[in-house]
Design an enzyme around this catalytic site. Structure first.
Site, PDB file in Angstrom:
ATOM      1  N   LYS A   1       0.857  -1.189   0.000  1.00 52.02           N
ATOM      2  CA  LYS A   1       0.000   0.000   0.000  1.00 52.02           C
ATOM      3  C   LYS A   1       0.892   1.238   0.000  1.00 52.02           C
ATOM      4  CE  LYS A   1      -3.940   2.065   2.484  1.00 52.02           C
ATOM      5  NZ  LYS A   1      -4.915   1.897   3.579  1.00 52.02           N
TER       6      LYS A   1
ATOM      7  N   SER B   1     -10.336  -0.115   6.993  1.00 54.72           N
ATOM      8  CA  SER B   1      -9.752  -0.011   5.662  1.00 54.72           C
ATOM      9  C   SER B   1      -9.062  -1.234   5.098  1.00 54.72           C
ATOM     10  CB  SER B   1      -8.768   1.167   5.625  1.00 54.72           C
ATOM     11  OG  SER B   1      -9.487   2.373   5.786  1.00 54.72           O
TER      12      SER B   1
ATOM     13  N   SER C   1      -9.824   2.255   2.799  1.00 55.72           N
ATOM     14  CA  SER C   1      -8.916   3.002   1.960  1.00 55.72           C
ATOM     15  C   SER C   1      -7.916   2.124   1.196  1.00 55.72           C
ATOM     16  CB  SER C   1      -8.150   4.021   2.796  1.00 55.72           C
ATOM     17  OG  SER C   1      -7.358   3.374   3.741  1.00 55.72           O
TER      18      SER C   1
END
Lengths: 484, 477, 95
Positions: free
Chosen positions: A76, A175, A151
């Site tokens: 990420k 998330s 997210s």
């Protein structure tokens, strides 16, 4: 190769069926092929990835490999990786080449894993649909008109479309778990403090945790083995005895007491999703577990509390983005104040600015007691709810998200509607407990995730319980049509 | 109209550590810009603070030295504001629960003892430096200093004059060096005072609005700034004006204070507990360990000097103004010179020579052993006090010399042989009959004149005490 | 608790973010509804509850006072928007 577990991939590398370079190249090609459609990655650097793969191959040659050696992992874009552009999904860091490695990245490097690339995400981790990224929205591989969740939407899409066999995400209010639910794979948020936050760009410091994302619980366990561990560079990192999360996977779940909170099954939960969850719970019953009705009475306050604490901490954490030492700086300005105002107006997206403003407001003079302090007190109540519940049960289960993946742009202009996506996951972060989401079924050919919540440091048990379900069912092996 | 002055002081003390408050970067002074700015100092995305143990120890030392209560649990808080030398956009400080509370420092002004209450002392980090003039119209930021450990020491508004404020500041400055938590180097910014000043009509209980004079780094500036500000406030009020709360700067060149340019709402710091740090726990064991390494405090030693050595309270105070001075004194008397004379010589001749040559006592060319030897020669009557001064001056020029050698070289040995003195007295009495007559007719002053003559005749070498005795005897007869 | 234009101006100032008039109007509505949601917190009584800052009873670890970081000036200055003589350049700071 795309449906091989991490264990199998490791086996393949050991048996020289393929090299890490070949494996990495394979996934890089998939990324090249499919990423334009789903926009899961922000940065790909083939040279760097292959260099790591080469190094991994030497480790394997000399017998110094471990389970994750040579395995490509999508990271990420919230983790600083030295020499890699690290954007956090924001224009603010569009030109930021991280000068150091996050501890999580270091740990993967140490075992010889390969950084496959930096995945897309909601800007500064603020969002539940990956629609706030400066680099454009991510599409759900199950249906390109739908969102993947957020997210960690980029990592989620990468796993769902099998562009990577493993990925990392972060979870502040859900998330990891919500995208795992919307995209049909396994994701885990560890106990707060189990995984180091050093080098993980901060959103809400007391809630953020990094975690693994992969098709199966077993894969997650393998990843967690690498990620977890005390870090003296992170004061909030817990000095917990090192565990092997793979060791207890195959325990029986007979006699397991599963707490089912009634508050997770009230208005707001899609009827069909509820059915899937109930069936999943039934599966556990058939495996010999006991379902116990519990109550988490302060659940309805989780969202208000979260939307005070997280923005408050974020508003402070994001003050360093001022155009002085790195990152975006406005092109034209009259003086210092103008530089600050313009840089931060232009560099941040709408949702981020909204949350900074809320956070600033709830901390401002005269409001601290009524908001921030109050929220921290209710947080204690929420935490107490769980403490009480865990006296009656071993693990808590319910839905991960109130619905399946929704249409892009559907909730974008309604912040409150978007915030409600996290209604079942947020309280876990507030209490600092570990949580997981695993695929439990389908509605209209879209994945539905079952949420597990464990007691502090009970990741091993939680993974075992998840793994047991994945021995009885094959939802976690389902792959979207069109993913070859 | 008579006015009361009310002063409180906040002092920022840079702690004597090797590394920064929240990271392992160096705190050495004077390095190339940004050569000591680590990842944490630069506030890169993702970095986190970890607390320096030595800084905590310093805070505990301060608490012990000021009779304060040391919080077993204290919390770090973020003080949020934007400034280019504040890389995170917030300073990590302590707000509601500081580590040290309710201490005191006793000061002496005009021979009166006064207790200044220390409300609190808390740990925080220093900001970087803004350098002007590197580029026209722009400012260059150097983050070497950003993150240096600070202890902020806050008093109650207990001081009522510029003099008291300066005495407090000096006393505090001595103390933090004494207990080894600060190097006291004011030019390098190790010790900076913000002074809060307000005035009120004499006898009025309600306090006036205070203005805060920031960043005073010399005792002279503290006095000048307070004097100017007090004057300004009184004049303003007497003219019917109103004092607004403000942060002000002192200009040493003009001697004036002026308000800083900032909007009213500017300073809402939005304090909240820093989520990246955990509550700081201080245990009894930690405190005991530090107690055992604490030096005796100046007040304790001064009391002992008064009681056991019979020194005056002024001398005792002066001799305990720094550990170096105390050590010099105790070393000296170890060699057998009397406490009183040693005190006089150190506080008198030695101090003034050091001052004239801009030296600290640690760089004193004369050693305690030598001073003691000199003083002993006064005490055993080998030389007179006046002669000793000459020897001292000579010693200062040639520090390696032996005292006896110098005495001989300068021919300053006192004539203590009563026979010899007797002879000189007789001679003087014979050649100064008028003085003798004056004395006998009641003019006591004539006695000193005669003594003077004897000293002159002996070229200053006669033992003055013996001269007086012998002369007295002869005059009475 | 509703947020008005004046509030928005104040917090935008504190946060150093330019907010245009139009944005400010939109924000008034959006932030207003968020604050209404947040006000649900006032429903519950918390008089005798301790605020929770950390999940577990842990205290701050202490770092040994040694210099561990080296000079990274080269890299740091490279990442900066404007540098001169090894310092980060910003418009003049006026006090």
């Amino acid at each position: 190769m795309i449906n091989l577990s991490l264990k199998s991939l490791n086996q393949g590398l050991l048996e020289k069926k393929f090299s890490s370079v070949e494996l990495t190249q394979f996934f890089l090609e998939r990324v090249q092929k499919y990423n334009t459609d789903i926009n899961a990655f922000i940065t790909i650097d083939e040279e760097k990835s292959l260099a790591q793969a080469k190094y991994a191959d030497t480790l394997i040659q000399s017998g110094k490999q471990s389970l994750l050696t040579g395995i490509p992992v999508a990271q990420k874009d919230i983790f600083c990786a030295a020499g890699w552009r690290t954007t956090c999904g924001s224009l603010m860091l569009d030109n930021f080449i991280a000068p150091y490695n996050a501890t999580v990245i270091d740990k993967f490097n140490q075992v010889g894993a390969v950084n496959l690339g930096k995945t897309n995400m909601d800007e500064f981790a603020m969002g539940s649909s990956n629609e706030t990224s400066y680099y454009g929205p991510v599409k759900n591989p199950w249906n390109h008109d739908l969102v993947p969740g957020g997210s960690s939407g980029g990592s989620a899409a990468a796993i769902a479309a099998r562009l990577a066999p493993a990925a990392t995400g972060t979870d502040t209010g859900g998330s990891i778990r919500q995208p795992a639910s919307l995209c049909g794979f396994s994701g885990l948020k560890p106990t707060y403090g189990l995984v180091s936050r050093f080098g993980m760009i901060a959103f809400a410091s007391s809630l953020d945790q990094a975690g693994p994302m992969a098709p199966s619980a077993e894969d997650c366990a393998a990843l967690l083995n690498v990620m977890a561990g005390h870090d003296e560079k992170d004061s909030t990192s817990i000095n917990h005895d090192k565990e092997d999360y793979l060791v207890n996977l195959d325990q029986s779940v007979k006699g397991l007491r599963i707490g089912v909170p009634k508050e997770f099954f009230e208005e707001g939960l899609d009827g069909q999703v509820q059915q899937v969850i109930e069936e999943a719970l039934n599966t556990y019953k058939k495996m010999g577990a006991e379902l116990i009705n519990i109550s988490l009475p302060n659940t309805h306050l989780a969202i208000p509390v979260y939307y005070v604490i997280a923005p408050a901490e974020a508003s402070s954490n994001l003050s360093r983005y001022d155009g002085v030492r790195y990152g975006y700086r406005a092109k034209e300005y009259d003086d210092l104040m103008d530089m600050y105002f313009k840089t931060r107006q232009q560099g941040f997206g709408e949702e981020v600015k909204r949350r900074i403003l809320i956070g600033t407001y709830v901390l401002s003079a005269g409001y601290y007691d009524a908001y921030y302090l109050k929220a921290q007190k209710i947080r204690q109540l929420i935490s107490n709810d769980f403490k009480k519940a865990f006296q009656q049960c071993d693990v808590i289960m319910g839905p991960s998200a109130p619905s399946v993946a929704f249409k892009a742009n559907e909730k974008k202009s309604d912040p409150l509607a978007m915030y409600l996506q996290d209604i079942y996951t947020i309280s876990t972060n507030l209490a600092g407990l570990p949580g997981m989401s695993i695929p439990a079924g389908m509605v209209n050919n879209l994945p539905v995730g079952l949420q597990l919540i464990g007691n502090y440091f009970k990741e091993s048990q939680m993974l075992n319980v998840a793994h047991a379900f994945q021995q009885e069912t094959d939802w976690h092996q389902k792959v979207p049509k069109g993913v070859i | 109209m008579e006015w009361d002055i009310v002063i409180g002081i906040e002092t920022h003390v840079q702690l004597r550590t090797h590394s920064k408050q929240f990271s392992g970067a160096s705190v050495a002074y004077g390095s190339e810009p940004n050569s000591q700015a680590c990842l944490v100092s630069l506030a890169y995305p993702g970095v986190l603070p970890v607390l320096n143990k030595a800084a905590v120890d310093c805070a505990i030392r301060f608490g012990l030295a000021t009779d304060a209560s040391i919080a077993r649990r204290s919390i770090f808080a973020r003080k949020n504001y934007f400034y280019p030398d504040l890389p995170k956009g917030y300073q990590i400080s302590q707000f509601e629960l500081p580590i040290v509370n309710h201490g005191k420092l006793t000061i002496i002004t005009k021979d009166q003892e006064k207790e200044v209450r220390i409300l609190r002392a808390h740990l925080e980090e220093d900001a970087g430096k803004s350098l002007h003039g590197i580029v026209q119209g722009k400012t260059g930021i150097d983050l070497n200093r950003a993150g240096t450990p600070l202890l902020e020491i806050v008093t109650e508004p207990d001081m009522s004059s510029a003099e008291e404020a300066v005495v407090y500041a000096k006393k505090l400055h001595e103390l933090v060096q004494w207990i080894g938590i600060c190097d006291g180097n004011m030019q390098e910014g190790s010790f900076r005072c913000d002074v809060n000043v307000s005035v009120k009509k004499k006898g009025e209980t309600k306090l006036g609005t205070r203005r805060e004079i920031k960043n005073l780094n010399s005792f002279r500036f503290i006095k000048q700034a307070i004097d100017y500000e007090v004057n300004w406030q009184i004049e303003t009020l007497e003219d019917g004006g109103k004092i607004d709360q403000a942060t002000i700067l002192f200009n040493p060149e003009t001697g004036e204070t002026r308000a800083m340019r900032s909007k009213e709402e500017a300073n809402d710091y939005r304090y909240f507990p820093d989520p990246d740090l955990l509550p700081l726990e201080v245990t009894d064991a930690m405190i005991d360990k530090i107690k055992s390494t604490m030096p005796e405090l100046p007040a304790t030693i001064a009391e002992r000097f008064e009681k056991e050595l019979g020194l005056s309270s002024y001398d005792a105070l002066e001799l305990t103004s720094s550990r170096e001075v105390t050590n010099f004194f105790t070393e000296t008397i170890k060699f057998g010179s009397s406490a009183k004379l040693s005190a006089n010589w150190i506080l008198g001749s030695l101090f003034s020579q050091l001052k004239e040559n801009d030296l600290s006592i640690s760089s004193c060319p004369i050693l305690p052993a030598q001073l003691a030897a000199l003083i002993k020669r006064i005490e055993d009557q080998t030389i007179s006090n006046n002669a000793a001064k000459k020897v001292f001056d000579a010693l200062w020029q040639k520090p390696a010399s032996e005292i006896d050698g110098l005495i001989d070289e300068l021919g300053l040995k006192q004539i203590s042989d009563s026979g010899a003195i007797d002879q000189i007295v007789d001679e003087v009495m014979q050649t100064n009959i008028s003085m003798v007559d004056e004395f006998k007719s009641g003019k006591d002053k004539a006695f000193n004149a005669l003594v003077g003559q004897v000293m002159k005749a002996s070229k200053g070498k006669a033992n003055p005490t013996q001269v007086s005795e012998i002369l007295k005897k002869k005059l009475i007869n | 608790m509703s947020i008005n234009q004046k509030d928005i101006q104040k917090i935008a100032y504190l946060a150093r973010i330019n907010v245009s008039e139009e944005e400010s109007r939109i924000l008034e509505t959006k932030l207003g509804s968020i604050m209404t949601m947040i006000d649900k917190m006032q429903e519950v009584i918390t008089d005798n509850v301790e605020p929770m800052s950390h999940a577990l009873e842990v205290t701050q670890p202490l770092r040994e006072d040694v210099v561990t970081e080296k000079d990274i000036r080269g890299n740091a200055l490279e990442l900066a928007p404007e540098v001169e003589q090894s310092t980060f350049i910003v418009p003049q700071v006026i006090e």
